[in-house]
Design a protein around this motif. Structure first.
Motif, PDB file in Angstrom:
ATOM      1  N   GLU A 275       0.942  -1.267   0.121  1.00 60.12           N
ATOM      2  CA  GLU A 275      -0.071   0.078   0.051  1.00 60.12           C
ATOM      3  C   GLU A 275       0.813   1.302   0.071  1.00 60.12           C
ATOM      4  O   GLU A 275       1.257   1.800   0.965  1.00 60.12           O
ATOM      5  CB  GLU A 275      -0.985  -0.185   1.052  1.00 60.12           C
ATOM      6  CG  GLU A 275      -1.908  -1.052   1.317  1.00 60.12           C
ATOM      7  CD  GLU A 275      -3.109  -1.054   0.276  1.00 60.12           C
ATOM      8  OE1 GLU A 275      -3.149   0.101  -0.315  1.00 60.12           O
ATOM      9  OE2 GLU A 275      -3.539  -2.091  -0.184  1.00 60.12           O
ATOM     10  N   GLU A 276       1.354   1.539  -1.204  1.00 51.90           N
ATOM     11  CA  GLU A 276       2.426   2.444  -1.290  1.00 51.90           C
ATOM     12  C   GLU A 276       2.031   3.900  -0.727  1.00 51.90           C
ATOM     13  O   GLU A 276       2.737   4.812  -0.278  1.00 51.90           O
ATOM     14  CB  GLU A 276       3.065   2.764  -2.740  1.00 51.90           C
ATOM     15  CG  GLU A 276       4.290   3.626  -2.776  1.00 51.90           C
ATOM     16  CD  GLU A 276       4.584   3.642  -4.315  1.00 51.90           C
ATOM     17  OE1 GLU A 276       5.173   4.546  -4.746  1.00 51.90           O
ATOM     18  OE2 GLU A 276       4.721   2.448  -4.892  1.00 51.90           O
ATOM     19  N   GLN A 277       0.851   4.190  -1.214  1.00 52.31           N
ATOM     20  CA  GLN A 277       0.253   5.705  -0.816  1.00 52.31           C
ATOM     21  C   GLN A 277       0.238   5.961   0.769  1.00 52.31           C
ATOM     22  O   GLN A 277       0.577   6.905   1.410  1.00 52.31           O
ATOM     23  CB  GLN A 277      -1.122   5.978  -1.434  1.00 52.31           C
ATOM     24  CG  GLN A 277      -1.446   7.462  -1.435  1.00 52.31           C
ATOM     25  CD  GLN A 277      -0.575   8.397  -1.678  1.00 52.31           C
ATOM     26  OE1 GLN A 277      -0.009   8.424  -2.750  1.00 52.31           O
ATOM     27  NE2 GLN A 277      -0.152   9.528  -0.842  1.00 52.31           N
ATOM     28  N   GLY A 278      -0.446   4.967   1.335  1.00 55.36           N
ATOM     29  CA  GLY A 278      -0.620   4.947   2.798  1.00 55.36           C
ATOM     30  C   GLY A 278       0.556   4.678   3.463  1.00 55.36           C
ATOM     31  O   GLY A 278       1.056   5.600   4.573  1.00 55.36           O
ATOM     32  N   ALA A 279       1.669   4.033   2.994  1.00 57.10           N
ATOM     33  CA  ALA A 279       3.024   3.945   3.670  1.00 57.10           C
ATOM     34  C   ALA A 279       3.594   5.269   3.595  1.00 57.10           C
ATOM     35  O   ALA A 279       4.325   5.699   4.430  1.00 57.10           O
ATOM     36  CB  ALA A 279       3.654   2.781   2.898  1.00 57.10           C
ATOM     37  N   THR A 280       3.615   5.849   2.318  1.00 60.35           N
ATOM     38  CA  THR A 280       4.449   7.111   2.255  1.00 60.35           C
ATOM     39  C   THR A 280       3.839   8.300   2.933  1.00 60.35           C
ATOM     40  O   THR A 280       4.660   9.037   3.487  1.00 60.35           O
ATOM     41  CB  THR A 280       4.298   7.652   0.664  1.00 60.35           C
ATOM     42  OG1 THR A 280       4.907   6.454  -0.277  1.00 60.35           O
ATOM     43  CG2 THR A 280       4.943   8.746   0.246  1.00 60.35           C
ATOM     44  N   ASP A 281       2.473   8.280   3.269  1.00 62.23           N
ATOM     45  CA  ASP A 281       1.942   9.242   3.914  1.00 62.23           C
ATOM     46  C   ASP A 281       2.312   9.042   5.425  1.00 62.23           C
ATOM     47  O   ASP A 281       2.830  10.091   6.039  1.00 62.23           O
ATOM     48  CB  ASP A 281       0.395   9.106   4.005  1.00 62.23           C
ATOM     49  CG  ASP A 281      -0.377   9.194   2.741  1.00 62.23           C
ATOM     50  OD1 ASP A 281       0.340  10.201   1.736  1.00 62.23           O
ATOM     51  OD2 ASP A 281      -1.451   9.268   2.261  1.00 62.23           O
ATOM     52  N   SER A 282       2.389   7.913   5.892  1.00 64.58           N
ATOM     53  CA  SER A 282       2.900   7.794   7.246  1.00 64.58           C
ATOM     54  C   SER A 282       4.430   8.083   7.298  1.00 64.58           C
ATOM     55  O   SER A 282       4.806   8.446   8.504  1.00 64.58           O
ATOM     56  CB  SER A 282       2.490   6.160   7.641  1.00 64.58           C
ATOM     57  OG  SER A 282       1.467   5.711   7.448  1.00 64.58           O
ATOM     58  N   GLN A 283       5.410   7.757   6.332  1.00 61.55           N
ATOM     59  CA  GLN A 283       6.618   8.108   6.254  1.00 61.55           C
ATOM     60  C   GLN A 283       7.058   9.562   6.328  1.00 61.55           C
ATOM     61  O   GLN A 283       7.875   9.977   6.972  1.00 61.55           O
ATOM     62  CB  GLN A 283       7.154   7.328   5.209  1.00 61.55           C
ATOM     63  CG  GLN A 283       7.443   5.788   5.180  1.00 61.55           C
ATOM     64  CD  GLN A 283       7.488   5.421   4.056  1.00 61.55           C
ATOM     65  OE1 GLN A 283       7.864   5.904   2.782  1.00 61.55           O
ATOM     66  NE2 GLN A 283       7.612   3.867   3.954  1.00 61.55           N
ATOM     67  N   ASP A 284       6.054  10.145   5.828  1.00 64.46           N
ATOM     68  CA  ASP A 284       6.019  11.660   5.633  1.00 64.46           C
ATOM     69  C   ASP A 284       5.633  12.459   6.975  1.00 64.46           C
ATOM     70  O   ASP A 284       6.280  13.361   7.377  1.00 64.46           O
ATOM     71  CB  ASP A 284       5.372  12.269   4.372  1.00 64.46           C
ATOM     72  CG  ASP A 284       5.814  11.897   3.079  1.00 64.46           C
ATOM     73  OD1 ASP A 284       7.176  11.629   2.883  1.00 64.46           O
ATOM     74  OD2 ASP A 284       5.026  11.956   2.163  1.00 64.46           O
ATOM     75  N   GLN A 285       4.775  11.732   7.613  1.00 61.67           N
ATOM     76  CA  GLN A 285       4.162  12.448   8.864  1.00 61.67           C
ATOM     77  C   GLN A 285       5.111  11.973  10.131  1.00 61.67           C
ATOM     78  O   GLN A 285       5.033  12.769  11.018  1.00 61.67           O
ATOM     79  CB  GLN A 285       2.706  11.706   9.175  1.00 61.67           C
ATOM     80  CG  GLN A 285       1.684  12.371   8.189  1.00 61.67           C
ATOM     81  CD  GLN A 285       0.405  11.555   8.085  1.00 61.67           C
ATOM     82  OE1 GLN A 285       0.122  11.124   9.417  1.00 61.67           O
ATOM     83  NE2 GLN A 285      -0.424  11.692   7.378  1.00 61.67           N
ATOM     84  N   ALA A 286       5.712  10.864  10.019  1.00 62.71           N
ATOM     85  CA  ALA A 286       6.377  10.486  11.244  1.00 62.71           C
ATOM     86  C   ALA A 286       7.384  11.326  11.676  1.00 62.71           C
ATOM     87  O   ALA A 286       7.619  11.498  12.995  1.00 62.71           O
ATOM     88  CB  ALA A 286       6.843   8.935  10.866  1.00 62.71           C
ATOM     89  N   PRO A 287       8.212  11.824  10.906  1.00 59.99           N
ATOM     90  CA  PRO A 287       9.355  12.679  11.427  1.00 59.99           C
ATOM     91  C   PRO A 287       8.837  13.672  12.274  1.00 59.99           C
ATOM     92  O   PRO A 287       9.556  14.270  13.188  1.00 59.99           O
ATOM     93  CB  PRO A 287      10.294  13.175  10.018  1.00 59.99           C
ATOM     94  CG  PRO A 287       9.909  12.177   9.184  1.00 59.99           C
ATOM     95  CD  PRO A 287       8.289  11.695   9.603  1.00 59.99           C
TER      96      PRO A 287
END
Length: 63
Positions: free
Chosen positions: A14-26
């Motif tokens: 689930e690339e879009q959801g993973a990318t969203d999480s990766q962008d928000q986490a920092p």
């Protein structure tokens, strides 16, 4: 929670959801938790490998 969500979604493809999480986490990670920042980078490389660029994903993960 975004770090764990990133891994789960990256593994599921689930690339879009993973990318969203990766962008928000920092924004929510203290600088003292380098381990989690490293995990986020590995999740990005996992997604790169799963998209077909195994050599590039492995090289970036190793670096």
């Amino acid at each position: 929670m975004n770090v764990f969500r990133s891994l789960l979604l990256a593994r599921l493809g689930e690339e879009q959801g993973a990318t969203d999480s990766q962008d928000q986490a920092p924004a929510h990670l203290p600088a003292s938790l380098l381990r989690f920042a490293t995990h986020l980078e590995l999740h990005r490389r996992l997604m790169l490998s799963r998209s077909g660029d195994r050599v590039g994903g492995a090289a970036l993960a190793t670096a």
